[in-house]
Scaffold this active site. Sequence first.
Site, PDB file in Angstrom:
ATOM      1  N   ASP A  91       0.735  -1.208  -0.083  1.00  0.00           N
ATOM      2  CA  ASP A  91       0.145  -0.015  -0.073  1.00  0.00           C
ATOM      3  C   ASP A  91       0.954   1.374  -0.004  1.00  0.00           C
ATOM      4  O   ASP A  91       2.127   1.354   0.138  1.00  0.00           O
ATOM      5  CB  ASP A  91      -0.851   0.103   1.388  1.00  0.00           C
ATOM      6  CG  ASP A  91      -1.898  -1.180   1.503  1.00  0.00           C
ATOM      7  OD1 ASP A  91      -2.135  -1.666   0.087  1.00  0.00           O
ATOM      8  OD2 ASP A  91      -2.289  -1.737   2.491  1.00  0.00           O
ATOM      9  N   TYR A 146       5.940 -10.150   6.372  1.00  0.00           N
ATOM     10  CA  TYR A 146       6.198  -8.468   6.536  1.00  0.00           C
ATOM     11  C   TYR A 146       6.557  -8.329   8.114  1.00  0.00           C
ATOM     12  O   TYR A 146       6.465  -9.065   8.960  1.00  0.00           O
ATOM     13  CB  TYR A 146       4.577  -7.826   6.607  1.00  0.00           C
ATOM     14  CG  TYR A 146       4.334  -7.903   5.216  1.00  0.00           C
ATOM     15  CD1 TYR A 146       4.238  -6.318   4.415  1.00  0.00           C
ATOM     16  CD2 TYR A 146       3.446  -8.603   4.441  1.00  0.00           C
ATOM     17  CE1 TYR A 146       3.782  -6.264   3.286  1.00  0.00           C
ATOM     18  CE2 TYR A 146       2.968  -8.485   3.151  1.00  0.00           C
ATOM     19  CZ  TYR A 146       3.166  -7.303   2.726  1.00  0.00           C
ATOM     20  OH  TYR A 146       2.583  -7.313   1.321  1.00  0.00           O
TER      21      TYR A 146
END
Length: 359
Positions: A91, A146
């Site tokens: 994002d 992540y």
Amino acid sequence: EENGHQNKRLKRDADEEDTEDQSKKSPKRKIVLLMAYSGKGYHGMQRNVGSSQFKTIEDDLVSALVQSGCIPENHGEDMKKMSFQRCARTDKGVSAAGQIVSLKVRLIDDILEKINNHLPSHIRILGLKRVTGGFNSKNKCDARTYSYMLPTFAFAHKDHDVQEEVYRLDKETLAKVNKLLACYKGTHNFHNFTSQKGPRDPSAKRYIMEMYCGEPFVRENMEFAVIRVKGQSFMMHQIRKMIGLVIAIVKGYAAESIIERSWGEEKVDVPKAPGLGLVLERVHFEKYNRRFGNDGLHEPLEWTEEEEKIAVFKEQYIYPTIINTEREEKSMANWLNTLSIHDFNSSAVGMQANNKNSK
């Protein structure tokens, strides 16, 4: 003098023809590129063709691929022509230390150096490997890891802890954080952790392999910690909301039972932590590696030789950006001030019942 200009022009034309000849001679091959980038100032990874006002990482990458002669110009305009696929979309503002893209390129000499010469220093191609012709980095990826780097005062209890940079995380609070993060492991319905899925959408079910917070460390007098999460795949904002909910519980805004409740069908108000600290660490291709990694033609998609380059890039571009931006823009501190606005007790069902009663 005129002759001199003419000779120069002829030489330039000849050079351009040589480059074109070399490009035509270089066969196109399917490869993967290992990418690292600092996402600050970008609207995510994925290119929005026809929308030039929102700059993405892929805009800069495609431009560098064209300028270096790896792909023809028309492939830059239509990325399907080079079979381009990114492993994760990342994002707005999110960084990556181990993003993978697959595409067909001309394997020119010194290819990595030439691509990097046309990229800004905060985007680097750190490695390249040949892959099978049908390889697709998104579909062949088994899991993604992540990390999320945050100042530890995010875990300071709202009523009886200091809320500033002087806060230091104690062992008991870290243990509580890890107990809550471990609740996410396994398969759950994460429809409350993204804005685009309903409770009965089968694709809202996601599998989380591990999630934990490491030991805190101090940088420039501020204490930070890094949360790591490995999952099969993630929906938009999912990780930030998973972390946001744990912060809300540890700070004393929400009860622990809210995690279990969030997997049910009712709508739960789940806060979304800032995007700044989120980094795509690595992507995993275990099935592909088992099948093709040792077939004598292809290498396994592992990057042990590039680990040092990845670590250096993170120290140089990713961590300083997170730390300095937090200092200047106070994204975590400002976001923490909004937690009191959220209603963690009521649910959509409860609110409807209350509305009926009040009527």
